[in-house]
Design a protein around this motif. Structure first.
Motif, short mmCIF file in Angstrom:
data_model
loop_
_atom_site.label_atom_id
_atom_site.label_comp_id
_atom_site.label_asym_id
_atom_site.label_seq_id
_atom_site.Cartn_x
_atom_site.Cartn_y
_atom_site.Cartn_z
N LYS A 167 -82.49 11.07 -7.63
CA LYS A 167 -83.33 9.88 -7.57
C LYS A 167 -84.66 10.12 -8.29
O LYS A 167 -85.16 9.27 -9.01
CB LYS A 167 -83.60 9.48 -6.12
CG LYS A 167 -82.36 9.02 -5.36
CD LYS A 167 -81.82 7.71 -5.90
CE LYS A 167 -80.64 7.24 -5.06
NZ LYS A 167 -80.09 5.97 -5.59
N VAL A 168 -85.25 11.31 -8.07
CA VAL A 168 -86.50 11.63 -8.75
C VAL A 168 -86.28 11.67 -10.25
O VAL A 168 -87.08 11.15 -11.04
CB VAL A 168 -87.06 12.98 -8.24
CG1 VAL A 168 -88.27 13.38 -9.05
CG2 VAL A 168 -87.42 12.88 -6.77
N ASN A 169 -85.16 12.27 -10.66
CA ASN A 169 -84.81 12.36 -12.07
C ASN A 169 -84.68 10.97 -12.68
O ASN A 169 -85.16 10.71 -13.79
CB ASN A 169 -83.51 13.14 -12.23
CG ASN A 169 -83.29 13.57 -13.66
OD1 ASN A 169 -84.24 13.67 -14.42
ND2 ASN A 169 -82.04 13.82 -14.01
N GLN A 170 -84.05 10.05 -11.93
CA GLN A 170 -83.89 8.69 -12.41
C GLN A 170 -85.24 7.99 -12.56
O GLN A 170 -85.47 7.28 -13.53
CB GLN A 170 -83.00 7.89 -11.46
CG GLN A 170 -81.53 8.23 -11.56
CD GLN A 170 -80.70 7.35 -10.65
OE1 GLN A 170 -81.22 6.43 -10.03
NE2 GLN A 170 -79.42 7.64 -10.58
N SER A 171 -86.13 8.21 -11.61
CA SER A 171 -87.42 7.53 -11.66
C SER A 171 -88.24 7.98 -12.86
O SER A 171 -89.08 7.24 -13.36
CB SER A 171 -88.20 7.79 -10.36
OG SER A 171 -88.56 9.15 -10.27
N LEU A 172 -88.01 9.20 -13.34
CA LEU A 172 -88.74 9.70 -14.50
C LEU A 172 -88.13 9.17 -15.80
O LEU A 172 -88.85 8.97 -16.78
CB LEU A 172 -88.73 11.23 -14.51
CG LEU A 172 -89.51 11.94 -13.41
CD1 LEU A 172 -89.28 13.44 -13.47
CD2 LEU A 172 -91.00 11.62 -13.52
N ARG A 173 -86.82 8.96 -15.80
CA ARG A 173 -86.14 8.63 -17.05
C ARG A 173 -85.95 7.13 -17.26
O ARG A 173 -85.70 6.70 -18.39
CB ARG A 173 -84.78 9.32 -17.11
CG ARG A 173 -84.88 10.81 -17.36
CD ARG A 173 -83.52 11.41 -17.64
NE ARG A 173 -82.65 11.30 -16.47
CZ ARG A 173 -81.34 11.13 -16.54
NH1 ARG A 173 -80.76 11.00 -17.69
NH2 ARG A 173 -80.61 11.05 -15.43
N PHE A 174 -86.03 6.32 -16.19
CA PHE A 174 -85.75 4.90 -16.33
C PHE A 174 -86.92 4.06 -15.82
O PHE A 174 -87.58 4.41 -14.85
CB PHE A 174 -84.47 4.51 -15.57
CG PHE A 174 -83.25 5.26 -16.05
CD1 PHE A 174 -82.69 4.97 -17.28
CD2 PHE A 174 -82.70 6.26 -15.28
CE1 PHE A 174 -81.57 5.65 -17.73
CE2 PHE A 174 -81.58 6.95 -15.72
CZ PHE A 174 -81.02 6.65 -16.95
N ASP A 175 -87.16 2.93 -16.52
CA ASP A 175 -88.24 2.03 -16.13
C ASP A 175 -87.91 1.33 -14.82
O ASP A 175 -86.74 1.18 -14.45
CB ASP A 175 -88.45 0.97 -17.21
CG ASP A 175 -88.85 1.58 -18.54
OD1 ASP A 175 -89.42 2.68 -18.52
OD2 ASP A 175 -88.59 0.95 -19.58
N LYS A 176 -88.96 0.86 -14.16
CA LYS A 176 -88.76 0.08 -12.93
C LYS A 176 -87.97 -1.19 -13.22
O LYS A 176 -87.12 -1.60 -12.43
CB LYS A 176 -90.12 -0.27 -12.31
CG LYS A 176 -90.00 -1.05 -11.00
CD LYS A 176 -91.36 -1.34 -10.41
CE LYS A 176 -91.24 -2.07 -9.07
NZ LYS A 176 -90.57 -3.38 -9.19
N LYS A 177 -88.22 -1.79 -14.39
CA LYS A 177 -87.50 -3.02 -14.71
C LYS A 177 -86.01 -2.76 -14.92
O LYS A 177 -85.18 -3.64 -14.67
CB LYS A 177 -88.10 -3.71 -15.93
CG LYS A 177 -88.00 -2.94 -17.23
CD LYS A 177 -88.60 -3.74 -18.37
CE LYS A 177 -88.45 -3.00 -19.70
NZ LYS A 177 -89.01 -3.80 -20.82
N ASP A 178 -85.66 -1.53 -15.35
CA ASP A 178 -84.24 -1.17 -15.46
C ASP A 178 -83.60 -1.14 -14.07
O ASP A 178 -82.50 -1.67 -13.88
CB ASP A 178 -84.08 0.20 -16.12
CG ASP A 178 -84.50 0.20 -17.58
OD1 ASP A 178 -84.48 -0.88 -18.20
OD2 ASP A 178 -84.85 1.28 -18.10
N ARG A 179 -84.29 -0.51 -13.13
CA ARG A 179 -83.74 -0.41 -11.78
C ARG A 179 -83.69 -1.77 -11.09
O ARG A 179 -82.73 -2.08 -10.37
CB ARG A 179 -84.56 0.59 -10.95
CG ARG A 179 -84.50 2.02 -11.48
CD ARG A 179 -85.06 3.00 -10.47
NE ARG A 179 -86.46 2.77 -10.20
CZ ARG A 179 -87.46 3.24 -10.96
NH1 ARG A 179 -87.18 3.95 -12.03
NH2 ARG A 179 -88.71 3.00 -10.65
N ASP A 180 -84.72 -2.60 -11.31
CA ASP A 180 -84.72 -3.94 -10.72
C ASP A 180 -83.56 -4.78 -11.27
O ASP A 180 -82.90 -5.50 -10.52
CB ASP A 180 -86.05 -4.65 -11.01
CG ASP A 180 -87.21 -4.01 -10.27
OD1 ASP A 180 -86.96 -3.26 -9.31
OD2 ASP A 180 -88.38 -4.27 -10.66
N LEU A 181 -83.33 -4.66 -12.58
CA LEU A 181 -82.23 -5.42 -13.18
C LEU A 181 -80.88 -4.91 -12.68
O LEU A 181 -79.96 -5.70 -12.46
CB LEU A 181 -82.31 -5.32 -14.71
CG LEU A 181 -81.30 -6.16 -15.51
CD1 LEU A 181 -81.39 -7.62 -15.10
CD2 LEU A 181 -81.55 -6.00 -17.00
#
Length: 336
Positions: free
Chosen positions: A1-15
């Motif tokens: 999860k930490v790795n994802q938060s560094l590599r992907f934008d918040k808008k990517d996760r929201d979408l």
């Protein structure tokens, strides 16, 4: 999860959350449906409540969910119209090729459900491609083995013999036309056997109109000639729009011809079902004896569910038989 938060934008996760909600529920929320009104311009007031990239993504997943969930023709065509207006309205000089990549990316995102990291990668790619940078779009065209097409959309590309789910294919007419657009095909000839269902023709021609693709109707017949069968492909022409082809199908001579074709199709279906019974009675016991396994009995009800709206054929029976007995064969191979 930490790795994802560094590599992907918040808008990517929201979408991603919104896309998976639609995939899991099969429906876009009522609030988001308001942004899909076909009466509203894609670059008008809708930009005040959502980004163009987000609307493109939701329009695509909305359509993809309706292609195989049994919803009606009008629902599929409405979703296709929304997709066309959102994706092909991108403000970029490379919009046609951009739209083709965006549709393909969304198909990959839907297929990757269950693999969150892969979905995030694809969504990040989707956001990059949506900007319409020709260099980035060309890279993804190459990745998906899609040829770049002229932005004037005047290429000479065609597929003159394809089938939809009403015959031998797996895609309904809307899905077939959408995929043709992704591949850069501008002319399709869709072939049916012995007769054609007016509802299928309506969906085919309306989808082609929305996606700006030329479509021809073909009906294949078998006739006896010199003590053998020959195949004849009839492709009536001269239609100007969906109404003209629908009026043609209502002409008395055409109605009588289609009625005869239905009788031929019913006769052919009975022969296929006889083959299914013969497999259960003769061929299945032979396979069981030779390989030392127990095969499930193939039922007509399961076979009809397998082919869905398609026409009954020996090819479909072969696919159904293979799918049904493969697990037993694989289990026996593991034992050996």
């Amino acid at each position: 999860k930490v790795n994802q938060s560094l590599r992907f934008d918040k808008k990517d996760r929201d979408l991603l959350v919104k896309i998976n909600e639609v995939i899991d529920s099969g429906n876009v929320s009522s609030a988001e449906q308001e942004t899909f009104r076909t009466s509203l311009h894609p670059h008008g007031i809708q930009n005040m409540v959502s980004t163009h990239e987000e609307r493109m993504a939701m329009a695509e997943v909305n359509l993809l969910q309706r292609l195989n969930d049994g919803t009606g023709v009008e629902a599929r065509l409405s979703a296709l119209k929304t997709l066309h207006e959102e994706v092909y309205s991108a403000q970029t000089p490379f919009r046609f090729n951009t739209s083709r990549v965006l549709i393909q990316l969304m198909k990959e995102i839907v297929r990757a459900r269950g693999n969150e990291e892969e979905q995030l990668r694809l969504i990040h790619d989707f956001q990059k491609v949506a900007a319409g940078n020709p260099r980035i779009v060309r890279a993804f065209l190459s990745k998906f083995f899609l040829l770049e097409m002229p932005e004037e959309w005047n290429q000479k590309t065609m597929d003159d013999h394809v089938h939809d789910s009403n015959t031998m294919g797996r895609k309904n007419p809307t899905y077939l036309v959408m995929d043709a657009r992704v591949k850069g095909i501008r002319r399709l000839s869709v072939v049916y056997y012995n007769y054609v269902d007016p509802h299928a023709v309506y969906e085919l021609f309306e989808a082609a109109r929305i996606m700006e693709i030329s479509v021809r109707l073909g009906i294949k017949y078998k006739a006896k000639f010199d003590d053998r069968y020959v195949e004849i492909l009839w492709t009536p022409r001269g239609f100007t729009d969906t109404k003209s082809v629908m009026d043609f199908l209502q002409e008395p001579d055409v109605v009588r011809l289609m009625a005869q074709g239905r009788k031929v199709e019913l006769w052919a279906r009975e022969r296929v079902l006889e083959t299914l019974a013969a497999f259960n009675e003769k061929h299945a016991p032979t396979i069981e004896k030779e390989y030392g396994l127990k095969l499930p009995k193939l039922s007509e009800e399961q076979f009809r569910a397998f082919i869905g709206t398609g026409q009954t054929s020996l090819v479909r029976l072969a696919e159904f038989t293979h799918k049904s007995i493969l697990p037993a064969l694989e289990a026996r191979a593991e034992e050996i």
